[in-house]
Design an enzyme around this catalytic site. Structure first.
Site, PDB file in Angstrom:
ATOM      1  N   SER A 128       2.986  -3.419  -3.756  1.00  0.00           N
ATOM      2  CA  SER A 128       2.134  -3.065  -2.610  1.00  0.00           C
ATOM      3  C   SER A 128       2.647  -3.598  -1.275  1.00  0.00           C
ATOM      4  O   SER A 128       3.579  -3.047  -0.735  1.00  0.00           O
ATOM      5  CB  SER A 128       0.669  -3.409  -2.831  1.00  0.00           C
ATOM      6  OG  SER A 128       0.468  -4.359  -3.811  1.00  0.00           O
ATOM      7  N   HIS A 151       1.077   2.142  -3.706  1.00  0.00           N
ATOM      8  CA  HIS A 151      -0.270   2.693  -3.903  1.00  0.00           C
ATOM      9  C   HIS A 151      -1.031   2.623  -2.584  1.00  0.00           C
ATOM     10  O   HIS A 151      -0.640   1.894  -1.678  1.00  0.00           O
ATOM     11  CB  HIS A 151      -1.001   1.928  -5.008  1.00  0.00           C
ATOM     12  CG  HIS A 151      -1.293   0.507  -4.660  1.00  0.00           C
ATOM     13  ND1 HIS A 151      -2.365   0.156  -3.881  1.00  0.00           N
ATOM     14  CD2 HIS A 151      -0.643  -0.635  -4.947  1.00  0.00           C
ATOM     15  CE1 HIS A 151      -2.368  -1.150  -3.723  1.00  0.00           C
ATOM     16  NE2 HIS A 151      -1.331  -1.657  -4.342  1.00  0.00           N
TER      17      HIS A 151
END
Lengths: 249, 71
Positions: A128, A151
């Protein structure tokens, strides 16, 4: 050795606290470190190394059992590295699960604006918010088995459920996308495609790219380890020196 | 008991204040260290917080080593 150990035990109560500072016995060193000695470098190193590990801590201080990267530690270190003329290059080692978006972006921006050559290497995971940190350096490496999860921005708990919250999150995500696309070779379409892909992560949207895939998508420059990273950093340092010489002439 | 929630665990189970007090940042011979106080009034090194690779080669303050800050 056994006899000595026995003697130590009997005198323990009268031991002064300052005694620990003395060069410890071989036995104690093995107990503490599992080793007796380490090699020593003679001169100052011109390459410094920063590790981005565990969770990237934001405004909430995580409990001590969590391994965290705190921006109040990293940012002053980056400023010190920028100011110290003896330091010629910086290597960033990442193994992070991600964390606070704004703290992560702050570190990424600091790294991207550093005037000294920087090389990043993703070992294990750079998930991330680790993605912008990895791409913020001049050149990035990823280990063959290392992974990066891409994501959308998520929040856990503490959200006021109004439409503005969603817009705020959407803007936050745009900042991440803009940063990554402007500091790496990945296009916005590909990055968004990876970010919103279905069926790759269990009950979630996003993609987990592994080593070579990250390079194929243009996110990371090259697959490699520490040896390659140091070699590249030395090359970048030489280039920087040449550039400075031209300016002086 | 199973808690089905997306709240982070540290929000549900707040950490005791004294847990945070155990760890601290110190400078030891110019090397920034994250240390934890042990029972016998010594400090155990948890992490070397420096960016200088040479500091990691210093055997006196490897993670796990016990140091005294009373000198």
């Amino acid at each position: 050795m056994e006899h000595e150990q026995y003697k130590n035990d009997s005198t323990q109560e009268t031991q002064e606290p300052g005694k620990e500072d003395k060069p410890s016995s071989l036995m104690e060193k093995i107990q503490q470190l599992g080793q007796t000695n380490v090699p020593q470098l003679s001169n100052d190193s011109k390459i410094h190394c920063l590790t981005i590990i565990g969770q990237i801590e934001g405004h909430l201080a995580l409990p001590p059992q969590n391994k965290t990267t705190k921006y109040e530690h990293i940012i002053p270190q980056l400023i010190a590295i920028e100011q110290n003329p003896k330091i010629e290059g910086l290597i960033i080692v990442l193994n992070t699960v991600g964390g606070d978006v704004e703290a992560g972006l702050a570190i990424s921006e600091m790294l991207a604006s550093l005037s000294k050559p920087t090389v990043s290497i993703v070992l294990g995971g750079g998930h991330s918010i680790g993605v912008p940190i990895a791409v913020s350096c001049n050149y990035s490496f990823i280990a063959e088995t290392a992974t990066m999860t891409i994501h959308p921005v998520r929040l856990t708990g503490l959200v006021i459920g109004v439409p503005q919250t969603f817009e705020y999150l959407d803007k936050m995500q745009d900042r991440v996308i803009n940063f990554v696309t402007s500091h790496s070779n990945i296009t916005e379409e590909t990055f968004k495609e990876l970010m919103f892909a279905k069926g790759n992560l269990t009950r979630d949207i996003g993609t987990n790219v592994i080593g070579k895939e990250a390079v194929e998508n243009g996110l990371i420059n090259e697959v490699g380890g520490i040896g390659k990273a140091i070699k590249k950093l030395n090359e970048l340092i030489e280039l920087q020196k040449d550039k400075e010489d031209v300016i002086i002439q | 008991m199973i808690l089905y929630t997306m709240m982070p665990p540290e929000l549900i189970y707040p950490t005791a204040e004294n847990e945070f007090g155990k760890q601290m940042m110190v400078q030891y011979n110019g090397i920034p260290l994250l240390v934890e106080q042990t029972e016998d009034n010594c400090y155990q090194v948890l992490r070397v917080m420096s960016s200088d690779p040479n500091h990691y080669l210093d055997g006196r303050c490897c993670p796990g080593a016990k140091i005294s800050l009373l000198t």
